[in-house]
Enzyme design. Sequence first.
Site, PDB file in Angstrom:
ATOM      1  N   GLY A  66       0.780  -1.230   0.000  1.00  0.00           N
ATOM      2  CA  GLY A  66       0.000   0.000   0.000  1.00  0.00           C
ATOM      3  C   GLY A  66       0.811   1.279   0.000  1.00  0.00           C
ATOM      4  O   GLY A  66       0.344   2.306  -0.481  1.00  0.00           O
ATOM      5  N   HIS A 133     -14.764  11.335 -15.215  1.00  0.00           N
ATOM      6  CA  HIS A 133     -14.275  11.555 -16.575  1.00  0.00           C
ATOM      7  C   HIS A 133     -13.077  12.509 -16.615  1.00  0.00           C
ATOM      8  O   HIS A 133     -12.970  13.443 -15.823  1.00  0.00           O
ATOM      9  CB  HIS A 133     -15.404  12.108 -17.466  1.00  0.00           C
ATOM     10  CG  HIS A 133     -15.861  13.464 -17.025  1.00  0.00           C
ATOM     11  ND1 HIS A 133     -15.272  14.626 -17.445  1.00  0.00           N
ATOM     12  CD2 HIS A 133     -16.859  13.815 -16.175  1.00  0.00           C
ATOM     13  CE1 HIS A 133     -15.879  15.658 -16.879  1.00  0.00           C
ATOM     14  NE2 HIS A 133     -16.843  15.188 -16.094  1.00  0.00           N
ATOM     15  N   HIS A 142      -2.316   6.448  -4.622  1.00  0.00           N
ATOM     16  CA  HIS A 142      -3.326   5.636  -3.940  1.00  0.00           C
ATOM     17  C   HIS A 142      -4.590   6.475  -3.811  1.00  0.00           C
ATOM     18  O   HIS A 142      -4.594   7.491  -3.122  1.00  0.00           O
ATOM     19  CB  HIS A 142      -2.825   5.213  -2.554  1.00  0.00           C
ATOM     20  CG  HIS A 142      -3.778   4.309  -1.840  1.00  0.00           C
ATOM     21  ND1 HIS A 142      -3.507   3.816  -0.598  1.00  0.00           N
ATOM     22  CD2 HIS A 142      -4.995   3.796  -2.173  1.00  0.00           C
ATOM     23  CE1 HIS A 142      -4.505   3.047  -0.187  1.00  0.00           C
ATOM     24  NE2 HIS A 142      -5.428   3.026  -1.134  1.00  0.00           N
TER      25      HIS A 142
END
Length: 184
Positions: A66, A133, A142
């Site tokens: 992570g 979009h 992340h």
Amino acid sequence: MAELIIIGMGGHSKVVTDIAILNGYKVLGYLDDNEPVGEGRELYLGKIETLPRWVRDGVGFVIAIGNNLVRKAIVEKYKGLNLDYVKLVHPVAIIGSKVEILGGSVVMPGAIINADARIGEHVIVNTAAAVDHDCVVGDFVHIAQGAVLAGGVKVESCAVVDVGVRVQRGCVVVNGEKRMLCSK
């Protein structure tokens, strides 16, 4: 069936493993600097520094760690090996038209990536995150659980968009902070 080695053997790798299997990969095993005890030990291949011995045709890799900076350091250390970093997208993620997702990136269950968005290399788009979009997400980013990026947001490399954060249209995210591109 394509073969995959997962770098990292912590909590994040559990979800990455599920996604890999759902995408038809055979997980050969895990590389991690912390040798496991108990369950899962049979698939432990060794420390990350042993990675060069596992490189061969037909074997893909994904970094299931992570921490953005750790993922980046691993990629930089082993870039001369030309590893085949796969992208993994959970089958219940929603991916719009003309979305580009680069190698090493993982899209978790329930994530939404809408039309014309670009996801860089080694990015985590975590559970139920939404990337609208025309967003541009840099490498080693992340986007945490439940985070939402409005249309046209830019996230610079290595940044974190934390759990549940909502980023307004026209913002750039740098190291987890918002900075407006234009005044409204």
